[in-house]
Structure formats: C-alpha cells, structure tokens
Design a protein around this motif. Structure first.
Motif, mmCIF file in Angstrom:
data_model
loop_
_atom_site.group_PDB
_atom_site.id
_atom_site.type_symbol
_atom_site.label_atom_id
_atom_site.label_comp_id
_atom_site.label_asym_id
_atom_site.label_seq_id
_atom_site.Cartn_x
_atom_site.Cartn_y
_atom_site.Cartn_z
ATOM 1 N N PHE A 158 -5.055 -2.193 20.721
ATOM 2 C CA PHE A 158 -4.167 -1.340 21.505
ATOM 3 C C PHE A 158 -2.699 -1.603 21.168
ATOM 4 N N VAL A 159 -2.317 -2.873 21.071
ATOM 5 C CA VAL A 159 -0.930 -3.202 20.738
ATOM 6 C C VAL A 159 -0.573 -2.654 19.359
ATOM 7 N N ASP A 160 -1.435 -2.880 18.379
ATOM 8 C CA ASP A 160 -1.160 -2.404 17.021
ATOM 9 C C ASP A 160 -1.033 -0.882 16.972
ATOM 10 N N MET A 161 -1.794 -0.190 17.807
ATOM 11 C CA MET A 161 -1.736 1.266 17.858
ATOM 12 C C MET A 161 -0.462 1.747 18.553
ATOM 13 N N SER A 162 -0.037 1.021 19.580
ATOM 14 C CA SER A 162 1.059 1.488 20.424
ATOM 15 C C SER A 162 2.431 1.289 19.810
ATOM 16 N N VAL A 163 2.609 0.245 18.995
ATOM 17 C CA VAL A 163 3.932 -0.059 18.451
ATOM 18 C C VAL A 163 4.501 1.106 17.643
ATOM 19 N N PRO A 164 3.795 1.640 16.642
ATOM 20 C CA PRO A 164 4.366 2.767 15.903
ATOM 21 C C PRO A 164 4.541 4.015 16.757
ATOM 22 N N GLN A 165 3.706 4.204 17.752
ATOM 23 C CA GLN A 165 3.858 5.352 18.641
ATOM 24 C C GLN A 165 5.128 5.213 19.477
ATOM 25 N N ALA A 166 5.422 3.988 19.935
ATOM 26 C CA ALA A 166 6.654 3.747 20.689
ATOM 27 C C ALA A 166 7.874 4.018 19.822
ATOM 28 N N GLU A 167 7.795 3.606 18.559
ATOM 29 C CA GLU A 167 8.904 3.862 17.637
ATOM 30 C C GLU A 167 9.112 5.360 17.442
ATOM 31 N N ALA A 168 8.031 6.100 17.347
ATOM 32 C CA ALA A 168 8.131 7.550 17.182
ATOM 33 C C ALA A 168 8.748 8.208 18.413
ATOM 34 N N LEU A 169 8.416 7.688 19.586
ATOM 35 C CA LEU A 169 8.989 8.226 20.814
ATOM 36 C C LEU A 169 10.451 7.829 20.989
ATOM 37 N N GLY A 170 10.814 6.657 20.474
ATOM 38 C CA GLY A 170 12.161 6.149 20.686
ATOM 39 C C GLY A 170 12.287 5.283 21.917
ATOM 40 N N VAL A 171 11.166 4.709 22.372
ATOM 41 C CA VAL A 171 11.206 3.799 23.517
ATOM 42 C C VAL A 171 10.987 2.372 23.031
ATOM 43 N N THR A 172 11.400 1.421 23.849
ATOM 44 C CA THR A 172 11.259 0.001 23.533
ATOM 45 C C THR A 172 10.181 -0.597 24.410
ATOM 46 N N LEU A 173 9.211 -1.262 23.792
ATOM 47 C CA LEU A 173 8.182 -1.940 24.571
ATOM 48 C C LEU A 173 8.767 -3.240 25.114
ATOM 49 N N PRO A 174 8.566 -3.537 26.401
ATOM 50 C CA PRO A 174 9.289 -4.630 27.077
ATOM 51 C C PRO A 174 8.703 -6.013 26.790
ATOM 52 N N ASP A 175 8.723 -6.419 25.526
ATOM 53 C CA ASP A 175 8.157 -7.719 25.164
ATOM 54 C C ASP A 175 8.976 -8.307 24.025
ATOM 55 N N ASP A 176 9.770 -9.322 24.329
ATOM 56 C CA ASP A 176 10.593 -9.972 23.308
ATOM 57 C C ASP A 176 9.740 -10.695 22.273
ATOM 58 N N GLY A 177 8.490 -11.006 22.620
ATOM 59 C CA GLY A 177 7.617 -11.700 21.688
ATOM 60 C C GLY A 177 6.824 -10.776 20.787
ATOM 61 N N TRP B 108 2.747 -3.814 30.856
ATOM 62 C CA TRP B 108 1.966 -5.021 31.148
ATOM 63 C C TRP B 108 0.668 -4.712 31.887
ATOM 64 N N PRO B 109 0.685 -3.841 32.907
ATOM 65 C CA PRO B 109 -0.609 -3.480 33.515
ATOM 66 C C PRO B 109 -1.573 -2.825 32.524
ATOM 67 N N ALA B 110 -1.035 -2.089 31.536
ATOM 68 C CA ALA B 110 -1.916 -1.490 30.524
ATOM 69 C C ALA B 110 -2.595 -2.569 29.684
ATOM 70 N N LEU B 111 -1.855 -3.635 29.360
ATOM 71 C CA LEU B 111 -2.460 -4.742 28.609
ATOM 72 C C LEU B 111 -3.546 -5.440 29.427
ATOM 73 N N MET B 112 -3.393 -5.437 30.740
ATOM 74 C CA MET B 112 -4.377 -6.089 31.607
ATOM 75 C C MET B 112 -5.664 -5.271 31.743
ATOM 76 N N MET B 113 -5.620 -3.997 31.365
ATOM 77 C CA MET B 113 -6.783 -3.129 31.523
ATOM 78 C C MET B 113 -8.016 -3.631 30.778
ATOM 79 N N PHE B 114 -7.811 -4.421 29.731
ATOM 80 C CA PHE B 114 -8.942 -4.871 28.920
ATOM 81 C C PHE B 114 -9.654 -6.067 29.536
ATOM 82 N N GLY B 115 -9.141 -6.538 30.658
ATOM 83 C CA GLY B 115 -9.762 -7.671 31.323
ATOM 84 C C GLY B 115 -9.117 -8.980 30.918
ATOM 85 N N PRO B 116 -9.593 -10.081 31.460
ATOM 86 C CA PRO B 116 -8.984 -11.388 31.206
ATOM 87 C C PRO B 116 -9.174 -11.822 29.762
ATOM 88 N N PRO B 117 -8.454 -12.854 29.322
ATOM 89 C CA PRO B 117 -8.661 -13.388 27.971
ATOM 90 C C PRO B 117 -10.112 -13.777 27.764
#
Length: 330
Positions: A242-261, A206-215
């Motif tokens: 960033f989200v689109d880039m990170s999802v497949p990378q998380a899958e490759a690592l085997g970690v779950t991104l903490p967002d049910d949405g 979540w702090p990484a998502l905030m790095m891009f600044g406010p909406p």
C-alpha cells in the motif's frame, strides 16, 4: 479421496476424521477451493466466520462516514456519485453476509453480534469525516488500502468468499479512481481547497496504515490463516504494498504524506516508513475511538427501525408458501 468426495467406504462407514482432515489438507496444498458442503475443521470454519463477518460489517458501517456528506455534496453530479458509492457498499455487505451464511450462521445472528459488540469491523470507520475532502481521501486511501487487502482474497481457499470478492474488488477499484479524481479536481482549485485536501490526508494516512491489522509479530491469526490459504499475504506485506502504491499517487496529486521517515530504500526496492501509533489502534479496536459508540448506536437504531419491514417480508413469504401448498393439495 478429496475434500469434495467424501464417499461412504465399501464397509458402509464414512471416512473418519483423520481421513477427512487429510483430504482437507490435500485440497489446501493444491490451492483448490473448499466449498460449503465439504468437510472442514471447526477452527477453519470459525476463522472464516470471524473474517468474513468483520469484512461484511465494515462495508455496512463504512456507509456512515461518507453518507454523512450526501446531503451536503457541492453539486448534483457529486451527490449522484456519492449515492452510488454508498449503495455499492451496501451491496458488498450483502454479498459477504451471504458468503458467511454458507458457513451455517444467519445474517440476524451476525447483526446481533455486531450491535452487541461481539464482532468487530475495520478500525478506519471509527474516525469522523470532518470535511468534504474526506470523501475523496476515503476513496483514494481507504479504498486503496481495501484493494491491496482484498485482491488477494479473490484467491482465498473458501469458494463463496473468493467469488464474492471478485465483484467487490472491481467496484472498489472504481471507488478509488473516483476518490482520486475528486482530490485531483480540488487540488486544481483554490488555496483553501488544496489546504482542505492536505489536512484530510494528514488525518487519514495513519488510520489507513492501521487497516491492515497489527504487525505480523503481534497478529494472532495471520500464521494459521496463511497456512489455510484464507489469507495470501501477511499484514506487513500488504502494508508495504500500500505504501509503495500510494507514494507516486501522492506525488501526482501534489499532496505530502505526513511521515518524515518515508524514504525510498534502493537496497530493499521498497519505501521505508514509520510505524503507526499501535496504542491508538488497539484503543480504537477495543471501542475507544472517536466514533465507535456513534457508529454502533446508528447501526442498532437502523436495525430496530427496520424490524417491521423484516416482519412484513417474512409474513408475506409465509403467506405465499401457504397459498402454493393449498394449490398443490387441491
């Protein structure tokens, strides 16, 4: 007449402000570069100073959370990697301070504004690094977010800033690969190591998502910065990338991104995702984050402890100049 050719007119007078502004706007419209000696609106200059200084401060403050683990790295190889990375970040700060100095501000002035709380740095560096896995997570997620934000800045309208970003981005890309490699190694380790990685990702996502600044709707500077070509993408566009880039990378690592949405939206061709806690973001930006006071206190102490080095270097340079002048006069 362009922003690069502000010649004196035949009547002996220089161009008036309206002509200078027209030449500036034409340069921006052509996607050409504004250079330090070109005329520019004061608001353009002050916007650049704010953005580049914030970027430089982020690189310098960002040395602290990872530097926290240099003495505790698990092997000589990992220690050397981390030392090299922290050194790179110091170099990035110097490139960016130098770019900012071309706008008529000194590094001393910028440093004082930072330690006095008059200029900001990225909110991400006000979070603690609680485990060694955070070194990898910062490389993967934080540097990954930085790459999304900074690669477009290689095409920014201000020349010194864009040129500095070329080298910065190359090194940040390497840092991200280092972080991913570290996490990948840990994910092939013990159950305890895998749990450490997941816990770290849970804290930094979540702090990484905030790095891009406010909406975009709440960002006071984005529209004008886009019009001037300082920024090439909006905050929300960069966050989506960033989200689109990170999802497949998380899958490759085997970690779950903490967002049910977090789900793929075939109609949009992008991932849908939940919004961060923007109240937390604004609290951290205003100085109420977990490590705000600690980060600034450390930077202030380092600046004060280094005063004798700066004084000695200045005195040596002055003596060298006096020696040259005496030699020229004799």
């Amino acid at each position: 007449m362009t922003a690069q050719t502000q010649e004196t007119r035949p009547d002996g007078e220089g161009p008036d402000e309206a002509e200078l502004l027209a030449a500036f706007d034409a340069t921006i419209a052509r996607h050409d570069r504004i250079e330090p000696r070109d005329w520019m609106p004061e608001k353009y200059r002050s916007t650049l100073v704010r953005q580049i200084a914030q970027h430089a401060h982020s690189e310098i403050i960002g040395m602290q959370p990872e530097g926290n683990w240099i003495t505790r790295a698990p092997s000589l190889r990992r220690k050397a990697i981390l030392l090299a990375k922290v050194q790179d970040e110091a170099g990035h700060g110097l490139y960016l301070y130098s770019a900012c100095e071309t706008l008529g501000v000194s590094r001393q002035e910028l440093t004082l504004k930072l330690v006095e709380g008059r200029q900001k740095y990225s909110s991400i560096f006000n979070y603690p690094t609680l485990s060694y896995a955070d070194v990898g997570t910062i490389g993967w997620l934080v540097d990954g977010a930085a790459i999304c934000n900074q690669v477009p800045l290689c095409r920014t309208s201000y020349g010194p800033y864009g040129r500095a970003m070329i080298r910065v981005c190359k090194e940040e890309s390497f840092h991200q690969r280092q972080g991913f490699e570290l996490l990948s190694t840990m994910m092939r380790g013990t159950d305890e190591q895998r749990a450490m990685v997941q816990e770290s990702v849970d804290r930094f996502w979540w702090p990484a998502l905030m790095m891009f600044g406010p909406p975009d709707d709440d960002s006071p500077n984005t529209e004008q910065s886009m019009a001037w070509g300082i920024k090439r993408d909006t905050n929300d566009e960069l966050r989506q990338k960033f989200v689109d880039m990170s999802v497949p990378q998380a899958e490759a690592l085997g970690v779950t991104l903490p967002d049910d949405g977090l789900v793929w939206n075939a109609e949009r061709g992008h991932h849908d995702f939940s919004q961060p806690d923007w109240d937390e973001f604004y609290a951290v930006v205003k100085g109420s984050g977990p490590c705000n006071a600690q980060r600034i206190a450390h930077r202030r102490r380092a600046h004060e402890d280094g005063a004798w080095v700066r004084d000695a270097a200045t005195a040596f340079a002055r003596r060298q100049q006096e020696t040259v002048q005496r030699g020229s006069a004799s």
